[in-house]
Design a protein around this motif. Structure first.
Motif, PDB file in Angstrom:
ATOM      1  N   ALA A 117      97.649  82.249  11.808  1.00  0.00           N
ATOM      2  CA  ALA A 117      98.928  81.926  12.424  1.00  0.00           C
ATOM      3  C   ALA A 117     100.001  81.796  11.340  1.00  0.00           C
ATOM      4  O   ALA A 117      99.884  80.950  10.452  1.00  0.00           O
ATOM      5  N   PHE A 118     101.010  82.644  11.418  1.00  0.00           N
ATOM      6  CA  PHE A 118     102.158  82.576  10.507  1.00  0.00           C
ATOM      7  C   PHE A 118     103.325  81.995  11.288  1.00  0.00           C
ATOM      8  O   PHE A 118     103.868  82.655  12.183  1.00  0.00           O
ATOM      9  N   GLY A 119     103.682  80.761  10.940  1.00  0.00           N
ATOM     10  CA  GLY A 119     104.806  80.127  11.604  1.00  0.00           C
ATOM     11  C   GLY A 119     106.116  80.497  10.931  1.00  0.00           C
ATOM     12  O   GLY A 119     106.316  80.195   9.750  1.00  0.00           O
ATOM     13  N   THR A 157     106.205  75.805  16.978  1.00  0.00           N
ATOM     14  CA  THR A 157     104.896  75.910  17.642  1.00  0.00           C
ATOM     15  C   THR A 157     103.776  75.814  16.623  1.00  0.00           C
ATOM     16  O   THR A 157     102.712  75.241  16.898  1.00  0.00           O
ATOM     17  N   TRP A 158     104.006  76.374  15.429  1.00  0.00           N
ATOM     18  CA  TRP A 158     102.984  76.291  14.381  1.00  0.00           C
ATOM     19  C   TRP A 158     102.680  74.845  14.018  1.00  0.00           C
ATOM     20  O   TRP A 158     101.531  74.519  13.706  1.00  0.00           O
ATOM     21  N   LEU A 159     103.670  73.971  14.062  1.00  0.00           N
ATOM     22  CA  LEU A 159     103.425  72.560  13.767  1.00  0.00           C
ATOM     23  C   LEU A 159     102.362  71.993  14.702  1.00  0.00           C
ATOM     24  O   LEU A 159     101.513  71.198  14.288  1.00  0.00           O
ATOM     25  N   SER A 174     106.345  79.251  23.299  1.00  0.00           N
ATOM     26  CA  SER A 174     104.952  79.683  23.438  1.00  0.00           C
ATOM     27  C   SER A 174     104.790  81.185  23.251  1.00  0.00           C
ATOM     28  O   SER A 174     103.670  81.702  23.258  1.00  0.00           O
ATOM     29  N   GLY A 175     105.890  81.916  23.065  1.00  0.00           N
ATOM     30  CA  GLY A 175     105.810  83.361  22.868  1.00  0.00           C
ATOM     31  C   GLY A 175     105.409  83.702  21.451  1.00  0.00           C
ATOM     32  O   GLY A 175     105.920  83.107  20.491  1.00  0.00           O
ATOM     33  N   VAL A 176     104.497  84.654  21.297  1.00  0.00           N
ATOM     34  CA  VAL A 176     104.001  85.041  19.976  1.00  0.00           C
ATOM     35  C   VAL A 176     103.996  86.558  19.851  1.00  0.00           C
ATOM     36  O   VAL A 176     104.010  87.278  20.855  1.00  0.00           O
ATOM     37  N   VAL A 177     103.980  87.026  18.594  1.00  0.00           N
ATOM     38  CA  VAL A 177     103.920  88.457  18.293  1.00  0.00           C
ATOM     39  C   VAL A 177     102.635  88.719  17.523  1.00  0.00           C
ATOM     40  O   VAL A 177     102.348  88.040  16.534  1.00  0.00           O
ATOM     41  N   GLY A 231     104.813  78.584   7.754  1.00  0.00           N
ATOM     42  CA  GLY A 231     103.543  77.888   7.956  1.00  0.00           C
ATOM     43  C   GLY A 231     102.405  78.882   8.037  1.00  0.00           C
ATOM     44  O   GLY A 231     102.542  79.949   8.643  1.00  0.00           O
ATOM     45  N   VAL A 232     101.281  78.565   7.415  1.00  0.00           N
ATOM     46  CA  VAL A 232     100.123  79.468   7.409  1.00  0.00           C
ATOM     47  C   VAL A 232      98.868  78.659   7.711  1.00  0.00           C
ATOM     48  O   VAL A 232      98.594  77.654   7.049  1.00  0.00           O
ATOM     49  N   SER A 233      98.114  79.074   8.706  1.00  0.00           N
ATOM     50  CA  SER A 233      96.831  78.436   9.028  1.00  0.00           C
ATOM     51  C   SER A 233      95.950  79.449   9.737  1.00  0.00           C
ATOM     52  O   SER A 233      96.438  80.454  10.262  1.00  0.00           O
TER      53      SER A 233
END
Length: 372
Positions: free
Chosen positions: A109-111, A185-187, A134-137, A91-93
């Protein structure tokens, strides 16, 4: 060669002026090359980092695929079931958020599914985990903007909180630094309406694309027809990044014009210079110099002027790059600089070809009327 060097010394003012023009043209070519590479990296480096061979978009999304394409669960499962194919949702946004330390950042945001082959991992901290939605890099560019491991990044308008657990190398998309989030999470980032609190189970299970790692011999056309997707190589997918194609066309057009200008300028100078010294060339012919020697004489002068000017232009381009690279996208690797400067030197020397005919056709008998 000795005579050529003597002429360079005797008319050093003219040759320095011509050399300065070559320096500026070479430097401009180098700077444009640096901006072309830098802008390309700042637009597509996140895509280049993907360890995938192909991306499958929704059929019918022919342009701006990352913004327009939505691939459903049936297509994703279909690609998973294909023999010789490794598939993962992507996912990309583009969003904006604020950390709990009041640092405001834009991010792409790269899901990605944690543990999948496109999971970037983490060079510091901890990578994405399925048990920590909810953790992201963050990419290095976000770290440079002040985001730190341990920060909580709240997405504007949505109120979704993201906990920074790790960081990875440099990655950007559309001139925006990348934030890697779990696919589920990206959704929420993609489909949650501002002010609403939709449950995760109520969100559509659709992604921008399916990242594929394909073995040779796999029939992608048949798979696309069966699954309703359109598959392209990752390199071809660069065009789907915002602004990539327009920037590339603009910068390469500027380079092309410079490659046309260089031989015209060098050729014009040596054409005038040859006309001015026709009596000297005629005298050399009368004294027994061969046409081949006169050609070598002219080419030696051109090689010295163009070679020295190109080398100085390369150094100037590198200096400009060091000055501006901290503020603007600029990248000038040694291979790219060498290629650009070699092209400038070659087209510059090609410009001297217009003078060669005048050199070879000079008539030694003109010296008989030199005093009339």
């Amino acid at each position: 060669m000795y005579l050529a060097l003597l002429e360079l010394k005797a008319a050093r003012g003219r040759f320095l002026l011509m050399g300065s023009v070559v320096v500026l043209v070479a430097a401009l070519v180098g700077v444009v090359s640096g901006f072309t590479t830098g802008l390309g990296d700042d637009t597509t480096s996140a895509l280049r980092r993907l360890p995938a061979t192909h991306l499958a978009f929704a059929s019918g999304a022919d342009s701006d695929q990352f913004a327009r394409s939505l691939v459903g669960p049936a297509a994703l499962d279909g690609w998973h079931a294909r023999r010789g194919v490794e598939a993962a949702p992507l996912g990309v946004s583009i969003d904006r958020g604020t950390t709990d330390r009041k640092t405001e950042v834009d991010f792409a945001a790269f899901g990605v599914r944690p543990g999948s082959f496109i999971d970037p991992g983490a060079t510091s901290g901890t990578p994405l985990a399925a048990g920590a939605p909810s953790g992201v890099v963050i990419s290095q560019a976000l770290a440079d903007e002040g985001v730190r491991i341990g920060d909580t990044l709240t997405v504007d308008r949505l109120g979704i909180g993201l906990k920074v657990t790790g960081s990875t190398g440099r990655a950007a998309y559309g001139h925006v630094p990348v934030l890697y989030v779990p696919a589920e999470t990206w959704l929420g980032l993609r489909f949650t309406m501002p002010g609403s609190h939709s449950a995760a189970s109520a969100l559509p299970r659709q992604y921008s694309a399916v990242a594929l790692r394909v073995r040779s011999g796999t029939d992608l056309r048949a798979a696309d027809k069966a699954l309703g997707t359109h598959t392209v190589t990752v390199r071809d997918a660069y065009a789907a990044a915002p602004g990539y194609t327009g920037e590339r066309v603009t910068m390469t057009s500027i380079q092309a014009f410079l490659y046309v200008i260089a031989p015209l300028v060098v050729g014009a100078f040596f054409a005038v210079w040859t006309v001015q010294r026709r009596p000297e060339l005629a005298l050399l012919r009368a004294l027994g110099a061969s046409r081949r020697r006169l050609l070598g004489h002219t080419l030696a002068q051109a090689a010295v002027v163009v070679g020295a000017g190109t080398a100085a232009g390369a150094a100037l381009a590198e200096g400009v790059g060091l000055l501006v690279s901290a503020d603007v996208p600029f990248s000038l690797p040694a291979a790219g600089l060498t290629t650009a400067m070699a092209t400038v030197a070659l087209v510059g020397l090609a410009g001297t070809a217009v003078t060669l005919r005048k050199v070879t056709t000079v008539d030694p008998m003109t010296m008989l009327g030199a005093t009339r």
